[in-house]
Design a protein around this motif. Structure first.
Motif, PDB file in Angstrom:
ATOM      1  N   ASN A 150      -0.588 -21.681  -2.504  1.00  0.00           N
ATOM      2  CA  ASN A 150      -0.500 -20.225  -2.612  1.00  0.00           C
ATOM      3  C   ASN A 150       0.235 -19.766  -3.868  1.00  0.00           C
ATOM      4  O   ASN A 150       0.562 -18.574  -4.005  1.00  0.00           O
ATOM      5  CB  ASN A 150       0.248 -19.664  -1.400  1.00  0.00           C
ATOM      6  CG  ASN A 150      -0.506 -19.898  -0.116  1.00  0.00           C
ATOM      7  OD1 ASN A 150      -1.562 -19.309   0.112  1.00  0.00           O
ATOM      8  ND2 ASN A 150       0.020 -20.785   0.705  1.00  0.00           N
TER       9      ASN A 150
ATOM     10  N   ARG B  54      -3.824 -16.370  -4.136  1.00  0.00           N
ATOM     11  CA  ARG B  54      -4.466 -16.007  -2.861  1.00  0.00           C
ATOM     12  C   ARG B  54      -3.915 -14.685  -2.348  1.00  0.00           C
ATOM     13  O   ARG B  54      -3.924 -13.688  -3.059  1.00  0.00           O
ATOM     14  CB  ARG B  54      -4.256 -17.146  -1.863  1.00  0.00           C
ATOM     15  CG  ARG B  54      -4.931 -18.444  -2.308  1.00  0.00           C
ATOM     16  CD  ARG B  54      -4.893 -19.491  -1.247  1.00  0.00           C
ATOM     17  NE  ARG B  54      -5.780 -20.594  -1.543  1.00  0.00           N
ATOM     18  CZ  ARG B  54      -6.121 -21.516  -0.669  1.00  0.00           C
ATOM     19  NH1 ARG B  54      -5.678 -21.468   0.579  1.00  0.00           N
ATOM     20  NH2 ARG B  54      -6.925 -22.500  -1.003  1.00  0.00           N
ATOM     21  N   ARG B  55      -3.416 -14.645  -1.119  1.00  0.00           N
ATOM     22  CA  ARG B  55      -2.966 -13.368  -0.562  1.00  0.00           C
ATOM     23  C   ARG B  55      -1.715 -12.843  -1.263  1.00  0.00           C
ATOM     24  O   ARG B  55      -1.329 -11.689  -1.065  1.00  0.00           O
ATOM     25  CB  ARG B  55      -2.707 -13.476   0.932  1.00  0.00           C
ATOM     26  CG  ARG B  55      -1.560 -14.382   1.335  1.00  0.00           C
ATOM     27  CD  ARG B  55      -1.490 -14.466   2.859  1.00  0.00           C
ATOM     28  NE  ARG B  55      -0.372 -15.229   3.382  1.00  0.00           N
ATOM     29  CZ  ARG B  55      -0.377 -16.546   3.511  1.00  0.00           C
ATOM     30  NH1 ARG B  55      -1.420 -17.246   3.141  1.00  0.00           N
ATOM     31  NH2 ARG B  55       0.681 -17.162   4.036  1.00  0.00           N
TER      32      ARG B  55
END
Length: 119
Positions: A30, A101-102
């Motif tokens: 991430n 990513r998020r």
């Protein structure tokens, strides 16, 4: 939210070594880029070492050949191995990551850890 927790700082004599660790609260999948910064009293925060998303490492000129940045994905941890320490390395050291990513577009910082190089 991504949390970073640094450890490994302290007092060391000139010429000594320390290894800083930065545990990241999410998997490093991430994370894009990651780095270590430092801020000495009266100075601005400066980049010490950096790992780009492609794995390329860069170092401040003042720490080349003495410091090594690395990562352990299995432990969600970023390291800074500091050898041949000098008094001018005394500072508060911060770990920082750029999210993916998020977490894309966000930068996260640790709380900082003190390193004092003195005899």
């Amino acid at each position: 939210q991504v949390q970073l927790v640094e450890s490994g700082g302290g007092l060391v004599q000139p010429g000594g070594s320390l290894r800083l660790s930065c545990v990241v609260s999410v998997g490093l999948i991430n994370i894009n880029a990651m780095g270590w910064y430092r801020q000495a009293p009266g100075n601005q925060r400066e980049l010490v070492a950096h790992i780009a998303v492609n794995g390329l490492t860069t170092y401040a000129e003042s720490v080349k050949e003495r410091f090594t940045i690395s990562r352990d994905d299995a432990k969600n941890t970023i390291y800074l191995q500091m050898d041949s320490l000098k008094s001018e390395d005394t500072a508060v050291y911060y770990c920082s990551v750029d999210g993916a990513r998020r977490f894309r577009g966000r930068t996260f910082w640790g709380q900082g850890i003190e390193v004092t190089v003195s005899s």
